[in-house]
Design a protein around this motif. Structure first.
Motif, PDB file in Angstrom:
ATOM      1  N   ILE A  97      12.209   7.460  22.879  1.00 55.13           N
ATOM      2  CA  ILE A  97      12.873   7.328  21.347  1.00 55.13           C
ATOM      3  C   ILE A  97      12.754   8.449  20.588  1.00 55.13           C
ATOM      4  CG2 ILE A  97      12.918   5.808  19.488  1.00 55.13           C
ATOM      5  CD1 ILE A  97      11.445   3.600  21.285  1.00 55.13           C
ATOM      6  N   VAL A  98      13.657   8.776  19.883  1.00 52.69           N
ATOM      7  CA  VAL A  98      13.754  10.032  18.773  1.00 52.69           C
ATOM      8  C   VAL A  98      14.076   9.339  17.378  1.00 52.69           C
ATOM      9  CG1 VAL A  98      14.628  12.163  18.116  1.00 52.69           C
ATOM     10  CG2 VAL A  98      14.237  11.807  20.385  1.00 52.69           C
ATOM     11  N   LEU A  99      12.930   9.360  16.509  1.00 55.67           N
ATOM     12  CA  LEU A  99      13.125   8.777  15.303  1.00 55.67           C
ATOM     13  C   LEU A  99      13.636  10.072  14.356  1.00 55.67           C
ATOM     14  CD1 LEU A  99       9.664   6.998  15.212  1.00 55.67           C
ATOM     15  CD2 LEU A  99      11.921   6.144  15.980  1.00 55.67           C
ATOM     16  N   LEU A 100      14.619   9.609  13.285  1.00 52.57           N
ATOM     17  CA  LEU A 100      15.073  10.471  12.601  1.00 52.57           C
ATOM     18  C   LEU A 100      14.907  10.048  11.065  1.00 52.57           C
ATOM     19  CD1 LEU A 100      18.282  11.924  14.385  1.00 52.57           C
ATOM     20  CD2 LEU A 100      16.027  12.968  14.481  1.00 52.57           C
ATOM     21  N   HIS A 101      14.439  10.767  10.331  1.00 52.72           N
ATOM     22  CA  HIS A 101      14.163  10.536   8.672  1.00 52.72           C
ATOM     23  C   HIS A 101      15.342  11.090   8.097  1.00 52.72           C
ATOM     24  CE1 HIS A 101      12.911  14.338   7.367  1.00 52.72           C
ATOM     25  NE2 HIS A 101      12.589  14.707   8.523  1.00 52.72           N
ATOM     26  N   GLY A 102      15.349  10.334   6.845  1.00 55.61           N
ATOM     27  CA  GLY A 102      16.647  10.560   6.007  1.00 55.61           C
ATOM     28  C   GLY A 102      16.340  11.757   4.816  1.00 55.61           C
ATOM     29  N   THR A 136       8.708  11.916   7.738  1.00 54.63           N
ATOM     30  CA  THR A 136       8.309  11.337   9.070  1.00 54.63           C
ATOM     31  C   THR A 136       7.361  10.286   8.932  1.00 54.63           C
ATOM     32  OG1 THR A 136       6.592  13.154   9.523  1.00 54.63           O
ATOM     33  CG2 THR A 136       8.642  13.703  10.408  1.00 54.63           C
ATOM     34  N   SER A 137       6.789  10.167   7.882  1.00 50.82           N
ATOM     35  CA  SER A 137       5.465   9.043   7.632  1.00 50.82           C
ATOM     36  C   SER A 137       6.218   7.838   7.302  1.00 50.82           C
ATOM     37  CB  SER A 137       4.846   9.484   6.366  1.00 50.82           C
ATOM     38  OG  SER A 137       5.395   9.546   5.319  1.00 50.82           O
ATOM     39  N   MET A 138       7.564   7.641   6.898  1.00 49.76           N
ATOM     40  CA  MET A 138       8.382   6.490   6.801  1.00 49.76           C
ATOM     41  C   MET A 138       8.193   5.590   8.074  1.00 49.76           C
ATOM     42  SD  MET A 138       9.410   6.413   3.652  1.00 49.76           S
ATOM     43  CE  MET A 138      11.241   6.100   3.243  1.00 49.76           C
ATOM     44  N   PHE A 139       8.079   6.411   9.432  1.00 51.48           N
ATOM     45  CA  PHE A 139       8.191   5.836  10.447  1.00 51.48           C
ATOM     46  C   PHE A 139       6.830   5.664  11.097  1.00 51.48           C
ATOM     47  CE2 PHE A 139      12.804   7.586  10.857  1.00 51.48           C
ATOM     48  CZ  PHE A 139      13.491   6.296  11.252  1.00 51.48           C
ATOM     49  N   GLY A 165      17.744   5.997  13.591  1.00 48.95           N
ATOM     50  CA  GLY A 165      17.859   6.944  12.332  1.00 48.95           C
ATOM     51  C   GLY A 165      17.979   6.136  11.252  1.00 48.95           C
ATOM     52  N   ASN A 166      17.453   6.723   9.966  1.00 49.12           N
ATOM     53  CA  ASN A 166      17.474   6.129   8.756  1.00 49.12           C
ATOM     54  C   ASN A 166      18.314   7.102   7.830  1.00 49.12           C
ATOM     55  OD1 ASN A 166      15.507   5.971   5.981  1.00 49.12           O
ATOM     56  ND2 ASN A 166      16.589   4.204   6.642  1.00 49.12           N
ATOM     57  N   SER A 167      19.459   6.512   7.090  1.00 51.95           N
ATOM     58  CA  SER A 167      19.868   7.117   6.019  1.00 51.95           C
ATOM     59  C   SER A 167      20.638   8.357   6.660  1.00 51.95           C
ATOM     60  CB  SER A 167      19.113   7.723   4.953  1.00 51.95           C
ATOM     61  OG  SER A 167      19.656   7.903   3.840  1.00 51.95           O
ATOM     62  N   LEU A 168      20.203   9.656   6.309  1.00 52.46           N
ATOM     63  CA  LEU A 168      20.867  10.886   6.746  1.00 52.46           C
ATOM     64  C   LEU A 168      20.412  10.906   8.479  1.00 52.46           C
ATOM     65  CD1 LEU A 168      22.296  13.593   6.566  1.00 52.46           C
ATOM     66  CD2 LEU A 168      19.513  14.529   6.103  1.00 52.46           C
ATOM     67  N   GLY A 169      19.347  10.254   8.711  1.00 48.53           N
ATOM     68  CA  GLY A 169      18.803  10.301  10.077  1.00 48.53           C
ATOM     69  C   GLY A 169      19.970   9.868  10.872  1.00 48.53           C
ATOM     70  N   SER A 191      21.446   7.705  24.618  1.00 53.65           N
ATOM     71  CA  SER A 191      21.530   6.509  25.434  1.00 53.65           C
ATOM     72  C   SER A 191      21.872   5.350  24.606  1.00 53.65           C
ATOM     73  CB  SER A 191      20.142   6.203  26.025  1.00 53.65           C
ATOM     74  OG  SER A 191      20.030   4.633  26.405  1.00 53.65           O
ATOM     75  N   ASP A 192      21.282   4.977  23.472  1.00 53.97           N
ATOM     76  CA  ASP A 192      21.617   3.944  22.726  1.00 53.97           C
ATOM     77  C   ASP A 192      21.401   4.296  21.105  1.00 53.97           C
ATOM     78  OD1 ASP A 192      21.968   1.707  25.029  1.00 53.97           O
ATOM     79  OD2 ASP A 192      20.146   2.562  25.438  1.00 53.97           O
ATOM     80  N   LEU A 193      21.721   3.409  20.270  1.00 56.74           N
ATOM     81  CA  LEU A 193      21.442   3.781  18.781  1.00 56.74           C
ATOM     82  C   LEU A 193      20.956   2.472  18.001  1.00 56.74           C
ATOM     83  CD1 LEU A 193      24.701   5.685  17.671  1.00 56.74           C
ATOM     84  CD2 LEU A 193      22.488   6.549  18.370  1.00 56.74           C
ATOM     85  N   VAL A 194      20.001   3.038  17.175  1.00 58.91           N
ATOM     86  CA  VAL A 194      19.583   1.911  16.092  1.00 58.91           C
ATOM     87  C   VAL A 194      19.991   2.699  14.746  1.00 58.91           C
ATOM     88  CG1 VAL A 194      17.527   0.664  15.089  1.00 58.91           C
ATOM     89  CG2 VAL A 194      17.787   1.182  17.782  1.00 58.91           C
ATOM     90  N   LEU A 195      20.321   2.120  13.809  1.00 63.60           N
ATOM     91  CA  LEU A 195      20.906   2.733  12.484  1.00 63.60           C
ATOM     92  C   LEU A 195      20.212   1.812  11.631  1.00 63.60           C
ATOM     93  CD1 LEU A 195      24.622   3.643  13.320  1.00 63.60           C
ATOM     94  CD2 LEU A 195      22.638   4.943  13.607  1.00 63.60           C
ATOM     95  N   THR A 196      19.750   2.306  10.454  1.00 66.56           N
ATOM     96  CA  THR A 196      19.119   1.441   9.377  1.00 66.56           C
ATOM     97  C   THR A 196      19.284   2.190   8.267  1.00 66.56           C
ATOM     98  OG1 THR A 196      17.299   0.527   8.734  1.00 66.56           O
ATOM     99  CG2 THR A 196      16.677   2.356   9.974  1.00 66.56           C
ATOM    100  N   GLY A 197      20.111   1.686   7.314  1.00 66.67           N
ATOM    101  CA  GLY A 197      20.692   2.382   6.056  1.00 66.67           C
ATOM    102  C   GLY A 197      21.351   3.388   6.214  1.00 66.67           C
TER     103      GLY A 197
END
Length: 254
Positions: free
Chosen positions: A22-27, A32-35, A89-93, A109-115
């Motif tokens: 899983i790759v987490l992308l901040h806004g 990165t601490s938001m995750f 990814g959140n926002s810009l992420g 593989s798959d996406l999770v989008l939040t804000g």
């Protein structure tokens, strides 16, 4: 997570766990601490989790845009030899994740989008970042959350430092304009991968109608709401966010 910072070449990131990546992308205004709570949860539930820092303040100004950031994350995925990771990814992420999916669908593989940005965003509201105005900076930090108290003094301090650096402000504005230019509405119907949309009902940056539009345009998306929640559900309501995403992963055998 913050105690596990790795620097390799152009990449600075945190990593933990084993299993499906899983790759987490901040806004844009996030870190990165938001995750942190998302990182901890999925590391403890059988996933390999990576959180790269986006080079928001280090790329040349002409390369500070969504397209170059998507290329940066593509290089990161290749550098880490990841086999079609899930991108959250959140926002810009989220916008970067969408751009990667459009240009390099074989590596996701798959996406999770939040804000997520990509259709509409109100990151700057009706004004530009104001240097030296701490009350303005606090207002902008509080706008991200349903509960203004979630915007801690350290968040306000970090944001205040950013907007008082001319180079940083120029890069923020460049990215905000790039997000508007790179509207994804025409691309979304071609994105067939499974997508989980998690949205705060009180998101003031990418309002609820934006989530509804994402859900309508993306063929294999599912939309989940979190009440009393703003633009960063993974930071404001991490337990609910993690449960929604994990249940969705289990449902789709991800």
């Amino acid at each position: 997570m913050t105690n596990n910072i790795i620097t390799e070449g152009e990449f600075t990131y945190s990593e933990g766990g084993e299993g499906k990546a899983i790759v987490l992308l901040h806004g844009l205004m996030g870190t990165t601490s938001m995750f942190d709570r998302v990182f901890e949860y999925f590391v403890n539930n059988g996933y390999r989790v990576l959180v790269p820092e986006l080079p928001i303040y280090s790329l040349p100004l002409l390369k500070t845009n969504v397209k170059h950031f998507s290329q940066f994350i593509k290089r990161f995925i290749e550098h880490k030899n990841l086999d079609r990771p899930i991108i959250i990814g959140n926002s810009l992420g989220g916008h970067i994740a969408l751009y990667i999916t459009k240009d390099y669908p074989e590596i996701v593989s798959d996406l999770v989008l939040t804000g997520s940005s990509g259709l509409y965003e109100n990151a700057m509201g009706d004004s530009y970042p104001k240097r030296g105005d701490r009350s303005y900076v606090r207002k902008k930090a509080e706008m991200v959350f349903y509960d203004p108290k979630t915007a801690t003094e350290s968040m306000v301090d970090d944001l205040f430092e950013i907007v008082n650096d001319r180079g940083s402000v120029l890069r923020i504005l460049s990215l905000a304009r790039s997000a508007i230019r790179h509207n994804m509405a025409k691309d979304l119907p071609d994105m067939k991968l499974e997508t989980c949309l998690v949205w705060g009902k009180q998101d003031a940056v990418t309002p609820p109608e934006v989530a509804a539009d994402f859900n309508k345009l993306m063929p294999n998306s599912e939309l989940f709401w979190i009440d009393k929640c703003g633009h960063a559900p993974m930071a404001e309501h991490p337990e609910q966010f993690n449960k929604i995403v994990h249940d969705w992963m289990i449902k789709h055998n991800i």
